[in-house]
Design a protein around this motif. Structure first.
Motif, PDB file in Angstrom:
ATOM      1  N   VAL A 171       0.852  -1.187   0.000  1.00 11.27           N
ATOM      2  CA  VAL A 171       0.000   0.000   0.000  1.00 11.27           C
ATOM      3  C   VAL A 171       0.885   1.233   0.000  1.00 11.27           C
ATOM      4  N   VAL A 172       0.670   2.117  -0.967  1.00 12.67           N
ATOM      5  CA  VAL A 172       1.437   3.358  -1.075  1.00 12.67           C
ATOM      6  C   VAL A 172       0.505   4.525  -0.771  1.00 12.67           C
ATOM      7  N   VAL A 173       0.897   5.344   0.183  1.00  6.19           N
ATOM      8  CA  VAL A 173       0.105   6.513   0.571  1.00  6.19           C
ATOM      9  C   VAL A 173       0.889   7.761   0.198  1.00  6.19           C
ATOM     10  N   ILE A 174       0.312   8.581  -0.678  1.00  6.70           N
ATOM     11  CA  ILE A 174       0.979   9.802  -1.138  1.00  6.70           C
ATOM     12  C   ILE A 174       0.475  10.966  -0.291  1.00  6.70           C
ATOM     13  N   ALA A 230       4.674   1.700  -9.264  1.00  4.75           N
ATOM     14  CA  ALA A 230       4.868   0.503 -10.090  1.00  4.75           C
ATOM     15  C   ALA A 230       4.791  -0.775  -9.269  1.00  4.75           C
ATOM     16  N   GLN A 231       5.174  -0.713  -7.995  1.00 10.12           N
ATOM     17  CA  GLN A 231       5.186  -1.899  -7.146  1.00 10.12           C
ATOM     18  C   GLN A 231       3.888  -2.088  -6.353  1.00 10.12           C
ATOM     19  N   ALA A 232       3.054  -1.062  -6.323  1.00 10.81           N
ATOM     20  CA  ALA A 232       1.915  -1.039  -5.404  1.00 10.81           C
ATOM     21  C   ALA A 232       0.756  -1.926  -5.851  1.00 10.81           C
ATOM     22  N   ASP A 233       0.049  -2.457  -4.855  1.00 14.64           N
ATOM     23  CA  ASP A 233      -1.256  -3.082  -5.091  1.00 14.64           C
ATOM     24  C   ASP A 233      -2.368  -2.058  -4.896  1.00 14.64           C
ATOM     25  N   LEU A 234      -2.122  -1.086  -4.036  1.00 10.77           N
ATOM     26  CA  LEU A 234      -3.117  -0.054  -3.728  1.00 10.77           C
ATOM     27  C   LEU A 234      -2.391   1.271  -3.521  1.00 10.77           C
ATOM     28  N   VAL A 235      -2.828   2.298  -4.236  1.00 14.09           N
ATOM     29  CA  VAL A 235      -2.253   3.641  -4.093  1.00 14.09           C
ATOM     30  C   VAL A 235      -3.329   4.581  -3.571  1.00 14.09           C
ATOM     31  N   ILE A 236      -3.012   5.310  -2.506  1.00 10.60           N
ATOM     32  CA  ILE A 236      -3.935   6.277  -1.919  1.00 10.60           C
ATOM     33  C   ILE A 236      -3.374   7.678  -2.133  1.00 10.60           C
TER      34      ILE A 236
END
Length: 260
Positions: A171-174, A230-236
């Motif tokens: 999970v990537v949180v921006i 590119a690696q994420a399953d979920l981007v927030i």
């Protein structure tokens, strides 16, 4: 005179900006409170609950706007409601004007004083009225994302926390503000592999101290963001510029690198 009106014309939803308890409090301080009929249905509050709190019930938005000195809403006024505003009135609601030039022009033309919840700032530069909504948004983003990842909803069949023998979702949180912090908190709590990106070193330090090994932090620049996406399953996306439209940080080229 304080007036609550919250019937959302376009969506046919009822959202209340004034609970019966709030109406009672305002009434106790000598304000006259008028509430549009049916305004509390979305939270299970009946017209009689407002009457018991000392409020007057008005049959529709037009009668509320005609009597009010202050209009209290949750969502921005609909086009039909903006025509009812007049000079000298106060409108108090979430406005989100940056992406809505038509509403902005109507409000300027009305001559009313329009106060946006999302731009009210405290002595420390925080946004106290926006914060609770941001907390909800951050937590719900993980809930919605987890649902979207399920096969039954068209996702990849990925469980955020993984299972023994299977890695957890990435999970990537921006953005590490209120939305991002709450999203990361929920994702980490479910056992996901969480990375938070932000440009503020102080924010990154605070996040690192709070999450320790439960989440990773990374400085937000184009290269790092592209690598994480590119690696994420979920981007927030959780970046806010107060009073302005949210920046579009994830490009179409980045989207093409994401997993199906």
């Amino acid at each position: 005179m304080i007036v609550g009106t919250v019937k959302e014309i376009k969506t046919h939803e009822y959202r209340v900006g004034l609970t019966p308890e709030s109406a009672h409090e305002l009434n106790a301080h000598g304000h006259e409170v008028v509430v549009q009929s049916g305004a509390g249905l979305g939270i299970g509050a009946r017209d009689d609950d407002y009457r018991a709190a000392g409020a007057e019930i008005a049959p529709g938005a037009a009668s509320v706007f005609a009597k009010a000195e202050m209009i209290v809403k949750v969502k921005e006024p609909q086009p039909e409601e903006r025509k009812l505003l007049r000079k000298g009135q106060i409108l108090y609601t979430y406005l989100h004007l940056a992406p809505d030039p038509e509403q902005t022009a109507d409000l300027v033309q009305s001559g009313a004083t329009c106060i946006a919840y999302e731009t009210v700032t405290d002595a420390h530069g925080g946004l106290p009225l926006l914060k609770p909504m941001s907390q909800v948004a951050g937590r719900m983003s993980i809930q919605a994302g987890a649902t979207a990842l399920e096969k039954a909803h068209g996702g990849r069949g990925v469980l955020l926390g993984g299972v023994p023998g299977v890695l957890p979702a990435k999970v990537v949180v921006i953005g590490g503000g209120v939305v991002g912090f709450n999203a990361a908190q929920m994702a980490a709590g479910l056992g996901a592999d969480v990375t938070i990106l932000d440009r503020n070193p102080e924010v990154l330090e605070k996040l690192g101290t709070y999450f320790e090994a439960r989440a990773k932090t990374r400085f937000s620049n184009k290269a790092n963001l592209a690598d994480c996406v590119a690696q994420a399953d979920l981007v927030i996306g959780a970046v806010l510029i107060p009073g302005a439209a949210a920046p579009k940080l994830v490009s179409r080229d980045m989207l093409k690198t994401m997993k199906p």
